[in-house]
Design an enzyme around this catalytic site. Sequence first.
Site, PDB file in Angstrom:
ATOM      1  N   GLU A  52       6.129  -0.442 -16.265  1.00 15.48           N
ATOM      2  CA  GLU A  52       5.019   0.610 -16.150  1.00 15.48           C
ATOM      3  C   GLU A  52       5.672   1.306 -14.884  1.00 15.48           C
ATOM      4  O   GLU A  52       5.865   0.649 -13.944  1.00 15.48           O
ATOM      5  CB  GLU A  52       3.544   0.102 -15.909  1.00 15.48           C
ATOM      6  N   CYS A  56       0.358   6.057  -9.113  1.00 16.21           N
ATOM      7  CA  CYS A  56       1.775   6.458 -10.233  1.00 16.21           C
ATOM      8  C   CYS A  56       0.852   7.611 -10.742  1.00 16.21           C
ATOM      9  O   CYS A  56       1.916   8.418 -11.097  1.00 16.21           O
ATOM     10  CB  CYS A  56       1.718   5.336 -11.037  1.00 16.21           C
TER      11      CYS A  56
HETATM   12  P1  NAD Z   1       9.789  -0.697  -6.359  1.00 13.53           P
HETATM   13  O1  NAD Z   1      10.448  -0.523  -7.803  1.00 13.53           O
HETATM   14  O2  NAD Z   1      10.602  -0.599  -5.365  1.00 13.53           O
HETATM   15  O3  NAD Z   1       9.271  -2.148  -6.319  1.00 13.53           O
HETATM   16  C1  NAD Z   1       8.402  -2.819  -7.514  1.00 13.53           C
HETATM   17  C2  NAD Z   1       8.333  -4.368  -7.202  1.00 13.53           C
HETATM   18  O4  NAD Z   1       9.769  -4.959  -7.769  1.00 13.53           O
HETATM   19  C3  NAD Z   1       8.294  -4.963  -5.858  1.00 13.53           C
HETATM   20  O5  NAD Z   1       7.758  -6.270  -6.108  1.00 13.53           O
HETATM   21  C4  NAD Z   1       9.811  -5.102  -5.665  1.00 13.53           C
HETATM   22  O6  NAD Z   1       9.958  -6.323  -4.680  1.00 13.53           O
HETATM   23  C5  NAD Z   1      10.339  -5.776  -6.835  1.00 13.53           C
HETATM   24  N1  NAD Z   1      11.669  -5.676  -7.113  1.00 13.53           N
HETATM   25  C6  NAD Z   1      12.458  -4.880  -6.252  1.00 13.53           C
HETATM   26  N2  NAD Z   1      13.825  -4.971  -6.573  1.00 13.53           N
HETATM   27  C7  NAD Z   1      13.774  -5.896  -8.012  1.00 13.53           C
HETATM   28  C8  NAD Z   1      14.564  -6.138  -8.905  1.00 13.53           C
HETATM   29  N3  NAD Z   1      16.040  -5.888  -8.698  1.00 13.53           N
HETATM   30  N4  NAD Z   1      14.299  -7.006  -9.872  1.00 13.53           N
HETATM   31  C9  NAD Z   1      12.762  -7.309  -9.858  1.00 13.53           C
HETATM   32  N5  NAD Z   1      12.012  -7.123  -9.322  1.00 13.53           N
HETATM   33  C10 NAD Z   1      12.448  -6.233  -8.002  1.00 13.53           C
HETATM   34  O7  NAD Z   1       8.515   0.097  -6.415  1.00 13.53           O
HETATM   35  P2  NAD Z   1       7.458   0.181  -5.149  1.00 13.53           P
HETATM   36  O8  NAD Z   1       8.197   1.219  -4.451  1.00 13.53           O
HETATM   37  O9  NAD Z   1       6.944  -1.064  -4.831  1.00 13.53           O
HETATM   38  O10 NAD Z   1       6.233   1.126  -5.897  1.00 13.53           O
HETATM   39  C11 NAD Z   1       6.158   2.207  -6.019  1.00 13.53           C
HETATM   40  C12 NAD Z   1       6.534   2.638  -7.487  1.00 13.53           C
HETATM   41  O11 NAD Z   1       5.621   2.261  -8.518  1.00 13.53           O
HETATM   42  C13 NAD Z   1       6.445   4.243  -7.646  1.00 13.53           C
HETATM   43  O12 NAD Z   1       7.414   4.708  -8.402  1.00 13.53           O
HETATM   44  C14 NAD Z   1       5.236   4.265  -8.697  1.00 13.53           C
HETATM   45  O13 NAD Z   1       4.918   5.545  -9.443  1.00 13.53           O
HETATM   46  C15 NAD Z   1       5.251   2.964  -9.440  1.00 13.53           C
HETATM   47  N6  NAD Z   1       4.057   2.394  -9.994  1.00 13.53           N
HETATM   48  C16 NAD Z   1       3.769   2.791 -11.455  1.00 13.53           C
HETATM   49  C17 NAD Z   1       2.765   2.173 -12.034  1.00 13.53           C
HETATM   50  C18 NAD Z   1       2.505   2.447 -13.443  1.00 13.53           C
HETATM   51  O14 NAD Z   1       1.309   1.921 -14.193  1.00 13.53           O
HETATM   52  N7  NAD Z   1       3.170   3.265 -14.033  1.00 13.53           N
HETATM   53  C19 NAD Z   1       1.612   2.125 -11.271  1.00 13.53           C
HETATM   54  C20 NAD Z   1       1.799   1.697  -9.651  1.00 13.53           C
HETATM   55  C21 NAD Z   1       3.006   2.161  -9.156  1.00 13.53           C
END
Ligand code: NAD
Length: 467
Positions: free
Chosen positions: A238, A272
Amino acid sequence: MPTSEPDRVPGRRTAHFAVVDPATGETFDEAPDQQPDELDAVVDRAHRAWRGWRADPAARTCALYAAADAVESAGDDLARLLTREQGKPLAESSAEIARTAARLRYFAELAPRTRRITDGRPVHSEIRWRPLGPVAAIVPWNFPLQLAAAKFAPALAAGNTVVLKPSPFTPLATRLLGSVLAAALPEDVLTVVTGREPLGARLVSHPGIRHVTFTGSVPTGRAVAEAAAASLARVTLELGGNDAAVLLDDVEVDRIADRLFWAAFRNCGQVCMAVKRVYVPARLHAEVVEALAQRAKTVAVGAGLDPDTRLGPINNAPQLARVEQVVRQALAGGARAAAGGHRLDGPGYFFAPTILTDVPPDSAVVTEEQFGPVLPVLPYRSLDEAVAAANGTGFGLGGSVWGTDLDRAETVADRLECGTAWINHHAELSLAQPFAGIKNSGVGVAGGPWGLYGNLRPFVVHRPQEA
Ligand code: NAD
């Protein structure tokens, strides 16, 4: 919150990392910085716990109900901690906790349906549904508890065990949630791990994980899909959104302005499926900009623990820098701030609620996801032009159409290339509906029965019919 606890790798003590209060910019606590080599033991325990958990659906239902009750009982503590580390107003934290409990109850009730298929031959196939095994759930910092529950509630209800990793920006409420749930669930059925990268990367590529369910940004989602390919685990992603709201020429601006404003600015725009771009008939453009700017200038911005606050800070310093950068770039390209346009003086990660007009359509604030309290309002001359612009990014999470003639609005909504299209509101989801982005916004389906089946595999028994 414990600051130093023995970890499960003998002879080593776990280091900790700082957790910052975004309303002050100051460290207020710390969380264990678990290391990737601890995951073998965690996943192994999740495997062992799976044997008992998958065996008894009735016991699972009871445990998930008890878990929901436990979350509600700890609601005040969870809400304060969530506001402290995430920044959102306390009332929104409480609502997030209510939704966490509601998700547990919703999935506690759901069970997959066994189906029998006959096709004229003297045999029948019975389709039963089996859990997958340990699930890795990785969530971002904008709705740490609610998004975690959207993953662990269906996974657990389906009979899987879960290893949950929150964002390092918001680990504390999730850790508290983990200990609250531990009182209601059998040991090791849900384990919370906290730590900085490469903890998440190692978790999603761990050979003992059978389903990776990830919510976060598009670039990280790609990396997660690649890493999970190593063990060919199922992947649900997501990802980000850049939802457009298309206003039609029969819209009544006064009636929708509040709803439209909050669809963009709730949780400080860190949603999001927030409205991230507004397309308005040229004739109504000035009126819409004025209505939104007036709200942006007067909304109460402050620390989430202050009861008067409606809009908190941005969650973290890198995200604040990103919002500043996209706004600065738009202003340099000719955009005008009808409200805000700058960060606020003083401590904390506060950015003035911003309405942008005269925005070049190729600015990053239009083509990318700004994920902050900023909204570009763009005029259009023909509906085809508006629909093409709404569909013209790499994202496809949600979209909305606003107008008085609902049938006409629905005809336009039907043309939006996204997973969910709303009419006269935005980002409202029922627990029972599917949630799935298209294009770069995601892979797989969450929510409702689809979310349950996303955590199950079909198992088919093929046998001759009785003579
Ligand atoms: P991010 O992708 O930076 O991090 C998300 C998670 O992934 C964190 O827990 C992070 O520590 C972890 N992570 C980082 N690198 C990783 C890797 N290589 N492998 C596995 N895990 C890893 O996102 P963010 O800045 O925390 O959140 C904001 C983003 O989330 C925005 O783009 C937003 O649109 C999206 N989002 C989407 C939804 C949806 O349902 N579509 C809902 C909420 C947020």
